[in-house]
Motif scaffolding. Structure first.
Motif, PDB file in Angstrom:
ATOM      1  N   UNK A  37      56.014  46.138  43.505  1.00 43.55           N
ATOM      2  CA  UNK A  37      56.252  46.112  42.053  1.00 43.55           C
ATOM      3  C   UNK A  37      54.933  46.016  41.300  1.00 43.55           C
ATOM      4  N   UNK A  38      54.034  45.159  41.796  1.00 41.06           N
ATOM      5  CA  UNK A  38      52.737  44.953  41.151  1.00 41.06           C
ATOM      6  C   UNK A  38      51.900  46.221  41.166  1.00 41.06           C
ATOM      7  N   UNK A  39      51.893  46.928  42.300  1.00 41.15           N
ATOM      8  CA  UNK A  39      51.042  48.106  42.472  1.00 41.15           C
ATOM      9  C   UNK A  39      51.768  49.418  42.191  1.00 41.15           C
ATOM     10  N   UNK A  40      53.072  49.326  41.866  1.00 42.28           N
ATOM     11  CA  UNK A  40      53.896  50.501  41.559  1.00 42.28           C
ATOM     12  C   UNK A  40      53.981  51.466  42.749  1.00 42.28           C
ATOM     13  N   UNK A  41      54.174  50.897  43.935  1.00 35.75           N
ATOM     14  CA  UNK A  41      54.304  51.692  45.166  1.00 35.75           C
ATOM     15  C   UNK A  41      55.751  52.149  45.309  1.00 35.75           C
ATOM     16  N   UNK A 234      39.552  58.434  38.953  1.00 40.21           N
ATOM     17  CA  UNK A 234      39.927  57.697  37.749  1.00 40.21           C
ATOM     18  C   UNK A 234      41.423  57.392  37.806  1.00 40.21           C
ATOM     19  N   UNK A 235      41.782  56.147  37.542  1.00 37.09           N
ATOM     20  CA  UNK A 235      43.184  55.748  37.514  1.00 37.09           C
ATOM     21  C   UNK A 235      43.694  55.868  36.081  1.00 37.09           C
ATOM     22  N   UNK A 236      44.558  56.861  35.845  1.00 34.66           N
ATOM     23  CA  UNK A 236      45.058  57.059  34.477  1.00 34.66           C
ATOM     24  C   UNK A 236      46.398  56.349  34.248  1.00 34.66           C
ATOM     25  N   UNK A 237      46.864  55.610  35.263  1.00 36.73           N
ATOM     26  CA  UNK A 237      48.083  54.824  35.110  1.00 36.73           C
ATOM     27  C   UNK A 237      49.372  55.606  35.191  1.00 36.73           C
ATOM     28  N   UNK A 238      49.279  56.930  35.349  1.00 37.38           N
ATOM     29  CA  UNK A 238      50.476  57.769  35.419  1.00 37.38           C
ATOM     30  C   UNK A 238      50.709  58.207  36.860  1.00 37.38           C
ATOM     31  N   UNK A 346      53.325  55.751  50.220  1.00 38.70           N
ATOM     32  CA  UNK A 346      53.233  57.113  49.686  1.00 38.70           C
ATOM     33  C   UNK A 346      52.540  57.133  48.318  1.00 38.70           C
ATOM     34  N   UNK A 347      51.698  56.116  48.060  1.00 38.79           N
ATOM     35  CA  UNK A 347      50.956  56.061  46.800  1.00 38.79           C
ATOM     36  C   UNK A 347      49.453  55.996  47.053  1.00 38.79           C
ATOM     37  N   UNK A 348      48.762  57.071  46.708  1.00 33.76           N
ATOM     38  CA  UNK A 348      47.305  57.042  46.746  1.00 33.76           C
ATOM     39  C   UNK A 348      46.811  56.072  45.679  1.00 33.76           C
ATOM     40  N   UNK A 349      45.996  55.114  46.092  1.00 36.34           N
ATOM     41  CA  UNK A 349      45.527  54.087  45.168  1.00 36.34           C
ATOM     42  C   UNK A 349      46.160  52.732  45.422  1.00 36.34           C
ATOM     43  N   UNK A 350      47.127  52.664  46.359  1.00 37.43           N
ATOM     44  CA  UNK A 350      47.740  51.374  46.678  1.00 37.43           C
ATOM     45  C   UNK A 350      46.818  50.520  47.539  1.00 37.43           C
ATOM     46  N   UNK A 351      45.940  51.148  48.329  1.00 36.31           N
ATOM     47  CA  UNK A 351      44.930  50.448  49.139  1.00 36.31           C
ATOM     48  C   UNK A 351      45.486  49.207  49.847  1.00 36.31           C
ATOM     49  N   UNK A 352      46.433  49.390  50.758  1.00 36.62           N
ATOM     50  CA  UNK A 352      47.074  48.227  51.392  1.00 36.62           C
ATOM     51  C   UNK A 352      46.145  47.362  52.232  1.00 36.62           C
ATOM     52  N   UNK A 422      42.847  33.603  42.133  1.00 34.19           N
ATOM     53  CA  UNK A 422      43.802  32.689  41.500  1.00 34.19           C
ATOM     54  C   UNK A 422      44.662  33.422  40.473  1.00 34.19           C
ATOM     55  N   UNK A 423      44.061  34.324  39.723  1.00 34.77           N
ATOM     56  CA  UNK A 423      44.830  35.112  38.757  1.00 34.77           C
ATOM     57  C   UNK A 423      45.871  35.965  39.469  1.00 34.77           C
ATOM     58  N   UNK A 424      45.474  36.520  40.626  1.00 35.18           N
ATOM     59  CA  UNK A 424      46.400  37.326  41.406  1.00 35.18           C
ATOM     60  C   UNK A 424      47.586  36.525  41.911  1.00 35.18           C
ATOM     61  N   UNK A 425      47.390  35.222  42.051  1.00 36.33           N
ATOM     62  CA  UNK A 425      48.486  34.322  42.471  1.00 36.33           C
ATOM     63  C   UNK A 425      49.191  33.700  41.263  1.00 36.33           C
ATOM     64  N   UNK A 426      48.847  34.204  40.072  1.00 40.31           N
ATOM     65  CA  UNK A 426      49.439  33.766  38.804  1.00 40.31           C
ATOM     66  C   UNK A 426      49.126  32.303  38.483  1.00 40.31           C
TER      67      UNK A 426
END
Length: 490
Positions: A37-41, A234-238, A346-352, A422-426
């Motif tokens: 959900x966070x990475x939109x995978x 470049x990550x255009x968010x789309x 199946x998402x380029x940019x997810x960098x697992x 810490x931010x990543x862990x909210x």
């Protein structure tokens, strides 16, 4: 009576083990769902191998968004540059057969090369330390319109990037040459050699070479939020459809499609001596190559080294051999821990690769970020004392440690990374305290005020955020992030 009691105790132990395993599995599923959900995978496969057995195998989300097709265990994903790990194994198989040595110069097998290429070794090709010119352009398109003969002639006219062994530089030409050598020494095309000596013995039923031009049963779609503009990603968010063409000669560099289950079979076979019969071969395969000056080179702070076709994670705790591919798939082998983890998306940019260690933490608790994993010894000391003493006291805790140990040093980057973790862990308030500490320790750094401003903004403290972004911009007038933030607040 004793037998009955013993049987009862065995049952209790088994129930506890099953409960623990189920709880861990549920926790991993929750973690993966959150990450997706966070990475939109859209779709993901996960496999965990422990003690040479598949301990966890699962699939999530959609393999194909357009047609609403769910990911399954037999869904096929492109693994891109993870293919290089198979090439490393193929070369080591040929070495075990006595047909080559990794220290051999390539001129022993390939004669149609420039003079300054002749002393380059097979080991340097595998580890991306050859200095060869790359046979792709800045937009990652294969030179010579994808035609092998044209590509070969063009790349031979290009200058060397550096002397062999001097640096690490990710390079596809070396793998093209490795394909030539494997084909020549094995008597069959390198794809056939890999199929016959790795895919078939491991019963990898869905794994194959291919690209977007092939019709492949149960093939996942390929998506990306990244576009290449003038050689820069470049990550255009789309979300975009992503297509890839890999000419046959280029498929040592990238070209295998597989599943997490198939890759698990391959890893088990590799580590159990089925593919490489000599323990020394596996040690050599995973050993990080040193440069001429004794240093190592890799992609980034995580995959900071490179072995024979295998990127490596060089660190004192839980080192790993870690092939990554296409900014979308990765696997980590933790040799000291008898643990391996495969994540395909199946998402380029997810960098697992950046969250695989967290999955490992469900099996090895000291690997969890919340336990300070990945921090330097000094940072870990500060971290644990801060957790015990309270984040509101982090500056006082730092001063106390420093007073008792004058050699105690932590860097600006380490503290900044801690804050973002810490931010990543909210844990926003805790992150704010850490970023504030950084401004106190490094008051002449533009970056610390930028990060502190970001944390303040995230907590709704807009006025304080503006103050810190202004400080950052004064120290670094070229800080576009701060400039854009302040522009929006006018």
């Amino acid at each position: 009576m004793k037998t009955s009691l013993k049987s009862f105790l065995v049952i209790i132990v088994l129930l506890i083990q099953n409960y623990t395993a189920q709880k861990r599995s549920d926790s991993i599923d929750a973690f993966i769902t959150h990450k997706m959900k966070e990475l939109k995978i859209p779709g993901l496969q996960l496999a965990v191998i422990r003690n040479e057995k598949i301990d966890h195998l699962s699939h999530y989300g959609l393999a194909n968004i357009e047609h609403g097709i769910a990911t399954k265990n037999n869904t096929v994903f492109s693994i891109n540059s993870m293919t290089k790990a198979f090439v490393g194994v193929a070369v080591m198989q040929l070495q075990e057969q006595g047909k080559l040595k990794t220290n051999d110069p390539i001129s022993k097998y390939i004669t149609d090369i420039p003079e300054n290429w002749k002393k380059i070794t097979i080991r340097q090709l595998l580890s991306n330390t050859s200095g060869l010119p790359n046979n792709i352009d800045e937009k990652e398109q294969v030179l010579g319109e994808g035609i092998e003969s044209k590509n070969w002639e063009i790349v031979k006219t290009l200058p060397m990037e550096f002397s062999p062994g001097e640096k690490f530089s990710y390079n596809q030409t070396g793998y093209f040459i490795l394909g030539k050598i494997i084909t020549q020494l094995s008597g069959e095309h390198f794809t056939k050699f890999i199929e016959e000596n790795q895919l078939k013995p491991c019963r990898m039923l869905v794994t194959r070479f291919g690209d977007s031009n092939d019709i492949i049963e149960n093939n996942a779609g390929s998506y990306s939020t990244l576009i290449n503009r003038d050689g820069q990603w470049v990550n255009d968010g789309k979300l975009h459809n992503a297509f890839a063409t890999f000419p046959l000669f280029f498929r040592t560099a990238t070209g295998i499609l597989s599943s997490a289950e198939d890759l698990s079979k391959w890893l088990i076979a590799l580590q159990s001596g089925k593919l490489l019969h000599d323990d020394k071969s596996i040690k050599e395969l995973f050993a990080t190559i040193k440069l001429n000056n004794g240093d190592i080179g890799g992609f980034n702070q995580l995959t900071n080294g490179y072995a024979l076709g295998w990127p490596t994670v060089v660190r004192s705790e839980h080192p790993a051999a870690a092939p990554v591919g296409g900014m979308r798939s990765a696997l980590f082998v933790y040799p000291q821990d008898h643990l391996s983890i495969v994540v395909l998306t199946n998402l380029q940019g997810s960098n697992p690769e950046w969250f695989i260690d967290e999955i490992a933490g469900y099996y090895i608790p000291d690997m969890k970020a919340e336990n300070g994993f990945g921090l330097s010894p000094n940072m870990k000391l500060l971290y644990h004392q801060t957790v015990a003493g309270g984040y509101q006291n982090v500056h006082m805790i730092y001063q106390k440690i420093k007073k008792s140990n004058e050699s105690f040093v932590v860097s600006e980057d380490e503290i900044n990374s801690w804050g973002y973790q810490l931010m990543g862990r909210n844990l926003k308030n805790e992150a704010l305290a850490v970023f504030k500490l950084n401004t106190l320790l490094f008051p002449k750094s533009a970056n610390v005020y930028d990060s502190y401003g970001e944390a303040l903004d995230g907590l709704g403290q807009k006025k304080e955020a503006v103050v810190n972004y202004k400080k950052s911009l004064i120290l670094n007038p070229g800080n576009t992030n701060a400039a854009n933030y302040l522009k929006d607040k006018k």
